[in-house]
Write an enzyme that holds these catalytic residues in place. Structure first.
Site, PDB file in Angstrom:
ATOM      1  N   HIS A  35       0.844  -1.199   0.000  1.00 53.73           N
ATOM      2  CA  HIS A  35       0.000   0.000   0.000  1.00 53.73           C
ATOM      3  C   HIS A  35       0.881   1.251   0.000  1.00 53.73           C
ATOM      4  O   HIS A  35       1.251   1.762   1.062  1.00 53.73           O
ATOM      5  CB  HIS A  35      -0.897   0.001   1.235  1.00 53.73           C
ATOM      6  CG  HIS A  35      -1.776  -1.215   1.326  1.00 53.73           C
ATOM      7  ND1 HIS A  35      -1.296  -2.453   1.706  1.00 53.73           N
ATOM      8  CD2 HIS A  35      -3.100  -1.372   1.090  1.00 53.73           C
ATOM      9  CE1 HIS A  35      -2.295  -3.319   1.690  1.00 53.73           C
ATOM     10  NE2 HIS A  35      -3.401  -2.704   1.324  1.00 53.73           N
ATOM     11  N   HIS A 270      -3.991   3.243  -3.375  1.00 51.98           N
ATOM     12  CA  HIS A 270      -4.176   2.780  -1.996  1.00 51.98           C
ATOM     13  C   HIS A 270      -3.480   1.444  -1.739  1.00 51.98           C
ATOM     14  O   HIS A 270      -2.686   1.319  -0.820  1.00 51.98           O
ATOM     15  CB  HIS A 270      -5.670   2.662  -1.663  1.00 51.98           C
ATOM     16  CG  HIS A 270      -5.913   1.798  -0.468  1.00 51.98           C
ATOM     17  ND1 HIS A 270      -5.881   2.282   0.812  1.00 51.98           N
ATOM     18  CD2 HIS A 270      -6.110   0.449  -0.362  1.00 51.98           C
ATOM     19  CE1 HIS A 270      -6.055   1.276   1.664  1.00 51.98           C
ATOM     20  NE2 HIS A 270      -6.210   0.158   0.973  1.00 51.98           N
ATOM     21  N   GLU A 419     -17.768  -3.044  24.338  1.00 50.41           N
ATOM     22  CA  GLU A 419     -17.023  -4.298  24.444  1.00 50.41           C
ATOM     23  C   GLU A 419     -15.820  -4.327  23.509  1.00 50.41           C
ATOM     24  O   GLU A 419     -14.739  -4.786  23.879  1.00 50.41           O
ATOM     25  CB  GLU A 419     -17.928  -5.503  24.115  1.00 50.41           C
ATOM     26  CG  GLU A 419     -19.070  -5.749  25.088  1.00 50.41           C
ATOM     27  CD  GLU A 419     -20.282  -4.883  24.790  1.00 50.41           C
ATOM     28  OE1 GLU A 419     -20.262  -4.116  23.787  1.00 50.41           O
ATOM     29  OE2 GLU A 419     -21.263  -4.964  25.553  1.00 50.41           O
ATOM     30  N   HIS A 481     -29.682 -13.397  24.467  1.00 48.18           N
ATOM     31  CA  HIS A 481     -28.701 -13.340  25.546  1.00 48.18           C
ATOM     32  C   HIS A 481     -28.151 -14.716  25.914  1.00 48.18           C
ATOM     33  O   HIS A 481     -27.350 -14.826  26.847  1.00 48.18           O
ATOM     34  CB  HIS A 481     -29.321 -12.687  26.784  1.00 48.18           C
ATOM     35  CG  HIS A 481     -29.433 -11.202  26.665  1.00 48.18           C
ATOM     36  ND1 HIS A 481     -30.012 -10.593  25.576  1.00 48.18           N
ATOM     37  CD2 HIS A 481     -29.013 -10.195  27.480  1.00 48.18           C
ATOM     38  CE1 HIS A 481     -29.960  -9.279  25.744  1.00 48.18           C
ATOM     39  NE2 HIS A 481     -29.350  -9.025  26.882  1.00 48.18           N
TER      40      HIS A 481
HETATM   41  C1  TPP Z   1     -11.582  -4.139   9.829  1.00 46.37           C
HETATM   42  C2  TPP Z   1     -11.023  -3.968   8.454  1.00 46.37           C
HETATM   43  N1  TPP Z   1     -11.856  -3.908   7.407  1.00 46.37           N
HETATM   44  C3  TPP Z   1     -11.373  -3.820   6.155  1.00 46.37           C
HETATM   45  C4  TPP Z   1     -10.030  -3.779   5.948  1.00 46.37           C
HETATM   46  C5  TPP Z   1      -9.482  -3.729   4.513  1.00 46.37           C
HETATM   47  N2  TPP Z   1      -8.927  -2.376   4.267  1.00 46.37           N
HETATM   48  C6  TPP Z   1      -7.609  -2.167   4.350  1.00 46.37           C
HETATM   49  S1  TPP Z   1      -7.219  -0.563   4.097  1.00 46.37           S
HETATM   50  C7  TPP Z   1      -8.827  -0.168   3.805  1.00 46.37           C
HETATM   51  C8  TPP Z   1      -9.213   1.250   3.456  1.00 46.37           C
HETATM   52  C9  TPP Z   1      -8.617   2.201   4.395  1.00 46.37           C
HETATM   53  O1  TPP Z   1      -8.748   3.489   3.955  1.00 46.37           O
HETATM   54  P1  TPP Z   1      -7.865   4.622   4.601  1.00 46.37           P
HETATM   55  O2  TPP Z   1      -7.815   4.441   6.057  1.00 46.37           O
HETATM   56  O3  TPP Z   1      -8.367   5.912   4.100  1.00 46.37           O
HETATM   57  O4  TPP Z   1      -6.421   4.314   4.069  1.00 46.37           O
HETATM   58  P2  TPP Z   1      -5.702   4.979   2.811  1.00 46.37           P
HETATM   59  O5  TPP Z   1      -6.574   4.744   1.624  1.00 46.37           O
HETATM   60  O6  TPP Z   1      -5.537   6.396   3.123  1.00 46.37           O
HETATM   61  O7  TPP Z   1      -4.419   4.225   2.708  1.00 46.37           O
HETATM   62  C10 TPP Z   1      -9.643  -1.275   3.939  1.00 46.37           C
HETATM   63  C11 TPP Z   1     -11.103  -1.262   3.761  1.00 46.37           C
HETATM   64  C12 TPP Z   1      -9.193  -3.834   7.053  1.00 46.37           C
HETATM   65  N3  TPP Z   1      -7.881  -3.823   6.939  1.00 46.37           N
HETATM   66  N4  TPP Z   1      -9.709  -3.902   8.292  1.00 46.37           N
END
Ligand code: TPP
Length: 679
Positions: A35, A270, A419, A481
């Site tokens: 990334h 990204h 939680e 529950h």
């Molecule tokens: C809980 C979770 N859901 C989905 C993902 C997959 N995922 C990795 S990065 C991302 C997008 C993040 O966007 P952002 O925080 O804006 O990062 P940027 O594009 O700026 O690198 C997703 C959906 C993940 N790592 N964790």
């Protein structure tokens, strides 16, 4: 896009920042995955933080009073690895070149325990945010406990970087809300407001005003309009440090993939390499040599490594301060050393309660409350609470008060109905050192914190979960529950030890084991009262440490084994009595913990579950998944593979087959069937 070359001669700061960008680009290009966008956008802010503001000593990543740094958006791992390498941690350029390769020190997402300087494992978005809140709470608590006038041995910040994804996740809202309530003045979050995530621009789904949201959480909020303006970033960081009564959010407006002519500001950057051609164009645009890979000018290394020199000096000053503290406060110093080394005082378990059958039945949650309190008297680092269920989970410590902003030396944390954040915060607290966290909720809501439990297990953190109301015996609250599948799903998490004691004395043993375990433990406890088993008749409760043991042996070679856990053990014992009257001789095996049982030698396992006894009945008021392993292919499973029902607990249990009569009937049927096949 502003072209840095047009700004004239590249100054050394810019060269350092561009080096972070280019080695990130090259590592991702070489790995053919990763990334690049976030590291390129956040490089300036990260550079300022790591080289000008943060107190850390690359030569000693374990220095206790270092500032903590959490990269919540773990996908931007190359940013962190670049910083670690450039500032002089035990990571070299070869490690950077091995990004994402088998057994490298630079795995795809930052992993605690693999890379020196990585404080926590991040990647599931939002978890790092909660970890950072936990670290800041740990600092706040330990500072209140140990600092004395003129001698502050605990005095550091927790910095966290997060992105839009972290901000969208619920866990960060939960954790931010608690952080604001607790006034965590030493928590500073830098938010990469690049408005891009995987699917494109964030305005397709995320249009709230994050700054206002955090102001409402009682955070100190600043904005930096240009994330490339390192002086503005530094000024904001200094202002954040000056705010002592509120956590700080710095909203940094940045451009994802800054410097890439065709991908800057685009979601394309990204989560995929820029591509060779675009990588060259980007380097050209940044004023760096186009054809060189992993280019790190000496001047960059020299500048960044000044951090190591500054860090070593800072640690030396702290050490000197600590020596003074040690002389002035010898007793307190011993307590401090015990706390940070995770040392449990000798004889800590001398005061654990024991229970007699004549004391009358007691729910294991109630016994747990008494045992926890006895543990807490002896172990000052045991700190925790519940997600608003303390009266039910019995997690309140009577030896301490309530942890609040002006009483942070206290040990009862009010996590609120949060939680998920509770799980992430517990992880952060343990990672910080000096605290042994516990947290409670109903077993059914373990699902709400499962991602954090998974990470505790992945990192092998010795946190303790107190999960009460452990079956349909919860009763009237009904199927919402009543946990059914939670035991099976917790047992599926590698590294998590799940213990379901059968009575009050086993609850004490379960806590003893939990305290002694170097990894996460889930205690599974009943809402309903259970008889205290008569240990003059049955095997001693300390056998629980083996995971499974023969509680009541057959008189000869058993006709069948009844294998049960928790509240169903008593059912099995009662069934055994009735079966004896029918000339069926069974052993009752108490299977309190699969994970502990599996750690035994085969000889022990075969003694408890003799292969020659094929007639086996497994009894647990939860899903049957996995019980075949112990009951065998021909065994009988008395479990619950459907949701529960709204009714008084005893009726719900009976409705689902948890009666002595049913256990007897099923056992008889199995024994007869076996006899028939044998004839
Ligand atoms: C809980 C979770 N859901 C989905 C993902 C997959 N995922 C990795 S990065 C991302 C997008 C993040 O966007 P952002 O925080 O804006 O990062 P940027 O594009 O700026 O690198 C997703 C959906 C993940 N790592 N964790």
């Amino acid at each position: 896009m502003s072209d840095v070359r047009q700004e004239g001669r590249m100054d050394l700061d810019t060269l350092c920042i561009n080096t972070i960008r280019t080695i990130s680009i090259d590592a991702i290009e070489k790995a053919k995955s990763g990334h690049p966008g976030a590291p390129m956008g956040m490089a300036p802010a990260a550079y300022v933080l790591w080289t000008r503001v943060m107190k850390h000593n690359p030569a000693n990543p374990g220095w206790l009073d270092r500032d903590r740094f959490v990269l919540s958006g773990g996908h931007a791992s190359m940013l962190l690895y670049s910083l670690l390498y450039l500032t002089g941690y035990d990571l070299d350029l070869e490690d950077i070149k091995n990004f994402r390769q088998l057994n490298s020190k630079t795995p795809g997402h930052p992993e605690f325990g693999i890379t020196p300087g990585v404080e926590t494992t991040t990647g599931p978005l939002g978890q790092g945010f909660a970890n950072a809140v936990g670290m800041a709470m740990a600092e706040q608590h330990l500072a209140a406990r140990f600092n004395r006038d003129g001698a502050h041995i605990v005095d550091h910040h927790t910095y966290m970087m997060c992105g839009d994804g972290d901000m969208m996740e619920g866990i960060s809202s939960e954790a931010a809300s608690l952080a604001g309530h607790l006034g965590l003045g030493k928590l500073i979050c830098m938010y990469d407001d690049n408005r891009i995530s995987i699917e494109g621009r964030t305005d397709i789904t995320f249009t709230e005003n994050v700054a206002q949201r955090f102001e409402a959480y009682n955070w100190h909020v600043q904005s930096v309009a240009d994330g490339n303006d390192i002086d503005a970033v530094q000024t904001a960081l200094e202002a954040a440090k000056a705010e002592l009564r509120k956590p700080s959010l710095i909203v940094l407006r940045t451009q994802i993939a800054y410097g890439s002519p065709n991908k800057q500001g685009s979601a394309d950057a990204h989560g995929a390499p820029l591509g060779a051609a675009e990588a060259c164009l980007t380097k050209e645009c940044l004023g760096c040599p186009q054809d060189e890979q992993f280019c790190v000018p000496d001047s960059v290394l020299q500048r960044c490594r000044l951090t190591a020199r500054k860090g070593a000096q800072a640690e030396a000053v702290w050490q000197q301060n600590f020596e003074g503290y040690r002389k002035a406060n010898p007793g307190l110093t011993n307590q401090w050393v015990d706390a940070v080394s995770g040392f449990v005082p000798a004889g800590w378990d001398a005061g654990l309660p024991t229970y007699m059958p004549e004391d009358g039945p007691i729910a294991t949650r109630a016994a747990s409350g008494q045992v926890l309190n006895a543990c807490a008297e002896a172990i000052p680092t045991l700190i925790g609470g519940s997600a608003d269920l303390a009266p039910s989970n019995k997690t309140y410590l009577t030896c301490s008060g309530e942890y609040q902003i002006d009483a942070c030396q206290q040990r009862n944390i009010r996590f609120g109905v949060r939680e998920h954040a509770m799980g992430g915060i517990m992880n952060g607290m343990f990672l910080h050192h000096g605290i042994r966290p516990y947290g409670g909720t109903f077993l059914v809501f373990a699902d709400y914190m499962r991602p954090a439990i998974r990470l505790a297990s992945l990192m092998n953190l010795a946190v303790i979960y107190v999960f009460t109301h452990d079956s349909v015996a919860v009763g009237e609250d009904g199927p919402t529950h009543q946990p059914v599948e939670q035991l099976a799903s917790l047992r599926a998490i590698p590294g998590l030890t799940v213990i379901r004691p059968a009575d009050a004395n086993e609850t004490a043993e379960a806590w003893r084991k939990a305290i002694q375990t170097c990894g996460p433990v889930a205690l599974i406890l009943s809402r309903q009262k259970l008889p205290v088993l008569d240990r003059s008749i049955y095997a001693p409760a300390d056998q629980l440490a083996r995971g499974a043991y023969t509680l009541a042996p057959a008189n000869g070679k058993p006709d069948a084994l009844l294998i049960a856990s928790g509240s169903e053990v008593y059912l099995a014992l009662e069934a055994r009595k009735q079966l004896a009257e029918k000339q069926v001789d069974v052993s009752v095996v108490n299977m309190a913990s699969w994970e502990l049982f599996e750690k035994n030698a085969d000889s022990y396992k075969e003694m408890i579950l003799p292969p020659s006894v094929a007639c086996r009945v497994a009894i647990e008021a939860g899903h049957s998944m996995g019980w075949e392993r112990y009951a065998g292919i021909d065994g009988t499973l008395i479990n619950i593979n459907q949701f529960g029902t709204s009714a008084p607990g005893a009726q719900a249990l009976a409705h689902l087959g948890f009666t002595v009569d049913n256990v007897v009937e099923k056992t008889l049927a199995l024994v007869r069937r076996k006899l028939k096949t044998a004839q």
